[in-house]
Design an enzyme around this catalytic site. Structure first.
Site, PDB file in Angstrom:
ATOM      1  N   ASN A 179       0.772  -1.269   0.239  1.00  0.00           N
ATOM      2  CA  ASN A 179       0.033   0.074  -0.160  1.00  0.00           C
ATOM      3  C   ASN A 179       0.949   1.024  -0.077  1.00  0.00           C
ATOM      4  O   ASN A 179       0.092   2.387  -0.385  1.00  0.00           O
ATOM      5  CB  ASN A 179      -0.893   0.189   1.181  1.00  0.00           C
ATOM      6  CG  ASN A 179      -1.655   1.231   1.455  1.00  0.00           C
ATOM      7  OD1 ASN A 179      -2.666   1.570   0.726  1.00  0.00           O
ATOM      8  ND2 ASN A 179      -1.216   1.960   2.713  1.00  0.00           N
ATOM      9  N   TYR A 207       5.131   8.591 -11.385  1.00  0.00           N
ATOM     10  CA  TYR A 207       4.083   7.911 -10.682  1.00  0.00           C
ATOM     11  C   TYR A 207       3.134   7.143 -11.591  1.00  0.00           C
ATOM     12  O   TYR A 207       2.823   6.020 -11.186  1.00  0.00           O
ATOM     13  CB  TYR A 207       3.183   8.997 -10.007  1.00  0.00           C
ATOM     14  CG  TYR A 207       1.949   8.565  -9.207  1.00  0.00           C
ATOM     15  CD1 TYR A 207       2.319   8.033  -7.785  1.00  0.00           C
ATOM     16  CD2 TYR A 207       0.723   8.449  -9.438  1.00  0.00           C
ATOM     17  CE1 TYR A 207       1.455   7.550  -7.088  1.00  0.00           C
ATOM     18  CE2 TYR A 207      -0.391   7.853  -8.876  1.00  0.00           C
ATOM     19  CZ  TYR A 207       0.149   7.401  -7.627  1.00  0.00           C
ATOM     20  OH  TYR A 207      -1.147   6.893  -6.689  1.00  0.00           O
TER      21      TYR A 207
HETATM   22  N1  NAD Z   1      -5.338   8.900  -2.201  1.00  0.00           N
HETATM   23  C1  NAD Z   1      -5.451   8.997  -3.485  1.00  0.00           C
HETATM   24  O1  NAD Z   1      -6.110   9.900  -4.293  1.00  0.00           O
HETATM   25  C2  NAD Z   1      -4.719   7.709  -4.448  1.00  0.00           C
HETATM   26  C3  NAD Z   1      -5.497   7.556  -5.710  1.00  0.00           C
HETATM   27  C4  NAD Z   1      -4.791   6.226  -6.394  1.00  0.00           C
HETATM   28  C5  NAD Z   1      -3.848   5.384  -5.537  1.00  0.00           C
HETATM   29  N2  NAD Z   1      -3.315   5.736  -4.503  1.00  0.00           N
HETATM   30  C6  NAD Z   1      -2.470   4.959  -3.820  1.00  0.00           C
HETATM   31  O2  NAD Z   1      -2.820   4.436  -2.534  1.00  0.00           O
HETATM   32  C7  NAD Z   1      -1.899   4.329  -1.635  1.00  0.00           C
HETATM   33  C8  NAD Z   1      -1.977   4.599  -0.358  1.00  0.00           C
HETATM   34  O3  NAD Z   1      -2.093   6.006  -0.049  1.00  0.00           O
HETATM   35  P1  NAD Z   1      -3.135   7.005   0.514  1.00  0.00           P
HETATM   36  O4  NAD Z   1      -4.070   7.425  -0.340  1.00  0.00           O
HETATM   37  O5  NAD Z   1      -3.604   6.280   1.906  1.00  0.00           O
HETATM   38  O6  NAD Z   1      -2.186   8.295   0.829  1.00  0.00           O
HETATM   39  P2  NAD Z   1      -1.445   8.690   2.359  1.00  0.00           P
HETATM   40  O7  NAD Z   1      -0.321   9.677   1.561  1.00  0.00           O
HETATM   41  O8  NAD Z   1      -2.470   9.031   3.034  1.00  0.00           O
HETATM   42  O9  NAD Z   1      -0.658   7.402   2.427  1.00  0.00           O
HETATM   43  C9  NAD Z   1       0.734   6.801   2.042  1.00  0.00           C
HETATM   44  C10 NAD Z   1       1.571   6.199   3.070  1.00  0.00           C
HETATM   45  O10 NAD Z   1       2.509   5.620   2.481  1.00  0.00           O
HETATM   46  C11 NAD Z   1       3.524   6.168   3.512  1.00  0.00           C
HETATM   47  N3  NAD Z   1       5.043   6.039   2.691  1.00  0.00           N
HETATM   48  C12 NAD Z   1       5.533   7.131   1.904  1.00  0.00           C
HETATM   49  N4  NAD Z   1       6.834   6.571   1.577  1.00  0.00           N
HETATM   50  C13 NAD Z   1       6.924   5.257   2.233  1.00  0.00           C
HETATM   51  C14 NAD Z   1       8.149   4.245   2.130  1.00  0.00           C
HETATM   52  N5  NAD Z   1       9.344   4.692   1.489  1.00  0.00           N
HETATM   53  N6  NAD Z   1       7.978   3.273   2.885  1.00  0.00           N
HETATM   54  C15 NAD Z   1       6.873   3.086   3.565  1.00  0.00           C
HETATM   55  N7  NAD Z   1       5.834   3.891   3.626  1.00  0.00           N
HETATM   56  C16 NAD Z   1       5.930   5.034   3.107  1.00  0.00           C
HETATM   57  C17 NAD Z   1       3.552   7.488   3.933  1.00  0.00           C
HETATM   58  O11 NAD Z   1       4.074   7.631   5.214  1.00  0.00           O
HETATM   59  C18 NAD Z   1       1.971   7.337   4.250  1.00  0.00           C
HETATM   60  O12 NAD Z   1       1.757   7.097   5.506  1.00  0.00           O
HETATM   61  C19 NAD Z   1      -0.528   4.668  -2.343  1.00  0.00           C
HETATM   62  O13 NAD Z   1       0.160   3.728  -2.913  1.00  0.00           O
HETATM   63  C20 NAD Z   1      -1.119   5.549  -3.329  1.00  0.00           C
HETATM   64  O14 NAD Z   1      -0.357   5.572  -4.526  1.00  0.00           O
HETATM   65  C21 NAD Z   1      -4.060   6.837  -3.589  1.00  0.00           C
END
Ligand code: NAD
Length: 267
Positions: free
Chosen positions: A90, A154
Site C-alpha cells: 500500500n 508515478y
Molecule cells: N489517495 C488517492 O487519491 C490515491 C489514488 C490512487 C492510488 N493511491 C495509492 O494508494 C496508496 C495509499 O495512499 P493513501 O491514499 O493512503 O495516501 P497517504 O499519503 O495518506 O498514505 C501513504 C502512506 O505511505 C507512506 N510511505 C511513503 N513512503 C513510504 C516508504 N518509502 N515506505 C513506507 N511507507 C511509505 C506514507 O508515510 C503514508 O503513510 C498509495 O500507494 C497511493 O499511490 C492513492
C-alpha cells in the site's frame, strides 16, 4: 465468523489514509496485523489504539524501498505472529512532476517506493505465505496505472505495478497465493488527496460519474474482500475503485464538452 479469522497480514504505508482504514478493518475481521510505515509516530499511535480495542497489532518503521528492511520485517512478523497469509503493498509516494520537469532523484525515489517496494515485498513475503499454507497479495496501484496521469514517475510506477502483478500470478499460483491489483481513483482524507490541491480535486470530481471522491474505507472494503477467502477464485484481476472514472473515459469527457457547448448556445 470474522472474515480474516486466524490470518496474519502485513500492510505497508499503514500510517496513511487507506492504510489506516485497512488496518482497522483487518483487525475488526480477526486478523493479526503487522503495520509498517516511515512515519513512526502515526504508526505507533495506530497500533496502540488497535491494541487498546482488543486487536492484535504491531508497528515497525519500514522503508518499503529497502531490501534489508523487508528481510527484517518478514522475520519480525513471523516471530510475532507465527505465520503470514496476506500482504498489502500500500505504501506510495508522488512528486507531481511532468516529463520535462522530472528530476532523476524524484523519478528514482518514486519508482523505488512504488515499484521496487512491492517487488521486494513479494520477493520476501511470498515464500513465507507459501510456508503458511497460501494466501493473498493485494497491490495498490491507481487509476494512473490504467490511464494517463500528469506525474511521469508515478504513472510509470503504477503501470509497472499492474504488470508486475500479472508476473506474480504466474509465479505464485503454484504456491496457492492469489495476487490482484486495485486501482483507486481520487480518494479523500489521504495525504495524496491533500497534496493534489483544490483545483485538481474540483476537476477530478467533475470527471467522476458519481460526482464525488471516494473514501479510504471504500478502498479498504475491496482490499478486505481480495484478502479474504471470499475471493478464492480471483487472481490477476485489476479492479478500479473510482466512481466510474475509468469506465466513463472519453465518453464522459465528450458528454461534458457537449453539455458545456449546449449551455453556451443557450446564453
Ligand atoms: N489517495 C488517492 O487519491 C490515491 C489514488 C490512487 C492510488 N493511491 C495509492 O494508494 C496508496 C495509499 O495512499 P493513501 O491514499 O493512503 O495516501 P497517504 O499519503 O495518506 O498514505 C501513504 C502512506 O505511505 C507512506 N510511505 C511513503 N513512503 C513510504 C516508504 N518509502 N515506505 C513506507 N511507507 C511509505 C506514507 O508515510 C503514508 O503513510 C498509495 O500507494 C497511493 O499511490 C492513492
Amino acid at each position: 465468523m470474522p472474515r480474516l479469522a486466524g490470518k496474519v497480514a502485513l500492510i505497508t504505508g499503514a500510517a496513511g489514509g487507506q492504510g489506516v482504514a485497512e488496518a482497522e478493518l483487518f483487525v475488526r475481521e480477526g486478523a493479526a496485523v503487522m503495520l509498517t510505515d516511515v512515519d513512526a509516530a502515526k504508526g505507533e499511535q495506530l497500533a496502540a489504539r488497535l491494541r487498546e480495542q482488543g486487536g492484535k497489532a504491531r508497528f515497525l518503521v519500514h522503508d518499503a524501498s529497502s531490501e534489508q528492511a523487508w528481510i527484517d520485517t518478514v522475520a519480525a512478523t513471523l516471530a510475532a505472529f507465527g505465520g503470514l497469509h496476506i500482504l498489502v503493498n500500500n505504501a506510495g509516494t508522488i512528486a507531481r512532476q511532468g516529463i520535462v520537469n522530472t528530476t532523476v532523484e524524484a523519478w528514482n525515489r518514486t519508482l523505488a517506493v512504488n515499484l521496487t517496494g512491492p517487488l521486494l515485498g513479494m520477493k520476501h513475503c511470498a515464500p513465507a505465505i507459501r510456508d503458511s499454507g497460501g494466501g493473498s497479495i493485494v497491490n495498490i496501484s491507481s487509476t494512473a496505472g490504467l490511464t494517463a496521469h500528469d506525474d511521469a514517475a508515478y504513472t510509470a510506477s503504477k503501470w509497472g505495478l499492474r504488470g508486475l502483478t500479472k508476473t506474480a500470478v504466474l509465479q505464485f499460483s503454484p504456491w496457492n497465493i492469489r495476487v490482484n491489483s486495485i486501482h483507486p481513483g481520487q480518494i479523500a482524507d489521504t495525504g495524496f488527496f491533500q497534496s493534489g490541491g483544490d483545483a485538481f480535486a474540483q476537476a477530478a470530481r467533475a470527471a467522476i460519474p458519481l460526482h464525488r471522491q471516494g473514501t479510504p474505507k471504500e478502498c479498504a472494503d475491496l482490499v478486505l474482500f481480495l484478502a479474504s477467502d471470499e475471493s478464492s477464485f480471483i487472481s490477476g484481476a485489476e479492479i478500479a475503485v473510482d466512481g466510474g472514472y475509468i469506465a466513463a473515459g472519453l465518453a464522459g469527457l465528450r458528454n461534458r464538452v457537449r453539455d458545456e457547448y449546449a449551455k453556451s448556445r443557450e446564453t
